[in-house]
Scaffold this active site. Structure first.
Site, PDB file in Angstrom:
ATOM      1  N   GLY A   1       1.285  -3.286   4.909  1.00 37.96           N
ATOM      2  CA  GLY A   1       0.338  -4.616   5.467  1.00 37.96           C
ATOM      3  C   GLY A   1      -1.103  -5.002   5.480  1.00 37.96           C
ATOM      4  O   GLY A   1      -1.660  -4.546   5.387  1.00 37.96           O
TER       5      GLY A   1
ATOM      6  N   ASP B   1      -6.809  -2.064   5.700  1.00 35.69           N
ATOM      7  CA  ASP B   1      -6.954  -0.974   6.661  1.00 35.69           C
ATOM      8  C   ASP B   1      -6.991   0.462   6.467  1.00 35.69           C
ATOM      9  O   ASP B   1      -7.481   1.563   6.495  1.00 35.69           O
ATOM     10  CB  ASP B   1      -5.570  -1.162   8.098  1.00 35.69           C
ATOM     11  CG  ASP B   1      -3.789  -0.840   6.758  1.00 35.69           C
ATOM     12  OD1 ASP B   1      -4.285  -1.755   5.741  1.00 35.69           O
ATOM     13  OD2 ASP B   1      -3.262  -0.906   7.351  1.00 35.69           O
TER      14      ASP B   1
ATOM     15  N   THR C   1       0.948  -1.201   0.239  1.00 37.73           N
ATOM     16  CA  THR C   1      -0.131   0.197  -0.070  1.00 37.73           C
ATOM     17  C   THR C   1       0.849   1.372  -0.607  1.00 37.73           C
ATOM     18  O   THR C   1       1.789   1.174   0.638  1.00 37.73           O
ATOM     19  CB  THR C   1      -1.144   0.169   1.640  1.00 37.73           C
ATOM     20  OG1 THR C   1      -1.641  -1.436   1.405  1.00 37.73           O
ATOM     21  CG2 THR C   1      -1.864   1.076   1.184  1.00 37.73           C
TER      22      THR C   1
HETATM   23  N1  ASP Z   1      -3.070  -2.632   3.801  1.00 38.59           N
HETATM   24  C1  ASP Z   1      -3.233  -3.526   2.769  1.00 38.59           C
HETATM   25  C2  ASP Z   1      -4.566  -3.744   3.013  1.00 38.59           C
HETATM   26  O1  ASP Z   1      -4.382  -4.623   3.941  1.00 38.59           O
HETATM   27  C3  ASP Z   1      -3.202  -4.088   1.708  1.00 38.59           C
HETATM   28  C4  ASP Z   1      -0.707  -3.528   1.362  1.00 38.59           C
HETATM   29  O2  ASP Z   1      -0.700  -2.806   2.485  1.00 38.59           O
HETATM   30  O3  ASP Z   1      -0.201  -4.446   1.028  1.00 38.59           O
HETATM   31  O4  ASP Z   1      -5.185  -4.352   1.969  1.00 38.59           O
END
Ligand code: ASP
Length: 348
Positions: free
Chosen positions: A259, A238, A207
């Site tokens: 994450g 999130d 993200t």
């Molecule tokens: N935080 C993002 C999610 O859980 C994914 C990511 O950071 O890659 O959708």
């Protein structure tokens, strides 16, 4: 006769007239804020910061800077942000994004399909409606009603290839492959900052979160993602949730995360980081405490996922911390050249 201390007092009074404000701040122990400054998750933050910096450099608003950061990364073809990102397990790319400014105005969209710039839809929602959060078809309808274009549902060539690979086993693995993240190659043929997709699709989240302090001393932030690759249809992480993927308090600081979203949601991660800064911790200490809060209920489970936080305080100090090794972030300040920094982590 003047005593030693009254001598010192009159010296300070006199010098206060002759020296610049920044120096006085130093004399009284509080350095002038380091501004403007912009910080983004990951080394791909160089793309985001590269678009945010020209806004900040000209004295523009942090809100405009973070929106530009998001637009740049949503335009980039990469695994984890924008319409070029990995699809869900049914083959649809669904986007989540949020934005928050110095007055606690915020807007979020989630589970939105076929709209190129979810961040601008989130901002439009924030600025033109009494609402904060729209999801799914409703978010898309709002976007279309406000002049955003309906894009093709076709996957990007990279995403199509990765999805085809994933379908061979179609294993639902919401867990990041940590080894891959730690050894991810710097160049892998998808452009300089899009090496985050592996041929077996096992590294599938990255993200983009950006937080900025502008020349006026105001903070804003954004978070944008296509979410965890091959997620269940309808799953939201999130990233679009205010207090989880992003939080800004103009008196204290701002934080964003990347994450495994489920773990961040459980502890209201970025709100927690900002509250730790409010209690006096530095940005890095605050991120570390939030990571520890995530790990504490189940340290065994924590070995299987990655979460990273970045934070900035009102003084323009920056910090980060992650669960696993391998998380990095990009800082751009005076001079305008983005610096990539490896975050410290709980597991080393
Ligand atoms: N935080 C993002 C999610 O859980 C994914 C990511 O950071 O890659 O959708």
């Amino acid at each position: 006769m003047l005593t030693k201390s009254s001598n010192r007092r009159s010296f300070l009074r006199f010098s206060a007239l002759a020296i610049p404000f920044t120096q006085i701040n130093k004399l009284i122990g509080k350095p002038a804020p380091n501004k403007p400054i912009v910080v983004s998750t990951w080394d791909s933050g160089q793309i985001a910061n590269g678009s945010a910096w020209p806004v900040l450099e000209k004295g523009g608003k942090a809100l405009d800077a973070v929106e530009q950061a998001a637009i740049a990364i949503e335009n980039d073809i990469n695994c984890c942000v924008g319409l070029g990102g990995n699809p869900d397990r049914d083959g649809y790319v669904t986007l989540d994004a949020c934005i928050m400014d110095e007055k606690a105005n915020c807007g979020s969209v989630a589970f939105m399909e076929r709209i190129k710039h979810p961040i601008s839809v989130a901002r439009k929602l924030m600025e033109t409606t009494p609402h904060v959060f729209l999801a799914g078809v409703g978010a898309q309808q709002f976007a279309l009603a406000n002049g955003f274009k309906l894009e093709s549902a076709e996957l990007s060539p990279d995403a199509a290839r990765t999805y085809k690979e994933w379908l061979k086993k179609a294993e639902y693995k919401p867990v990041i492959n940590i080894e891959h993240q730690q050894s991810r190659p710097k160049e892998k043929g998808h452009g300089p900052f899009a090496p985050n997709r592996f041929d077996d699709g096992s590294f599938n989240h990255d993200t983009m979160g950006t937080i900025a302090l502008d020349a006026n001393g105001d903070l804003s932030g954004m978070c944008t993602t296509s979410g965890m690759g091959f997620k269940m249809r309808g799953r939201v992480g999130d990233s679009p949730i205010i207090g989880a993927g992003l939080f800004v308090d103009n008196e204290v600081g701002a934080a964003t995360s990347s994450g495994q979203g489920e773990e961040v949601i459980r502890v209201c991660g970025t709100h927690l980081v900002v509250e730790f800064m409010r209690s006096g911790l530095s940005p890095e200490e605050a991120c570390k405490k939030a990571v520890e809060r995530i790990i504490k209920p189940n340290p065994e489970r924590a070995k299987t996922f990655q979460v990273g936080f970045i934070a900035i305080n009102k003084q323009g100090e920056v910090g980060a911390y992650s669960v696993q090794k391998g998380f990095n972030y990009t800082v751009t300040e005076k001079g305008g050249k983005g610096k990539v920094i490896n975050a410290k982590s709980f597991f080393v």
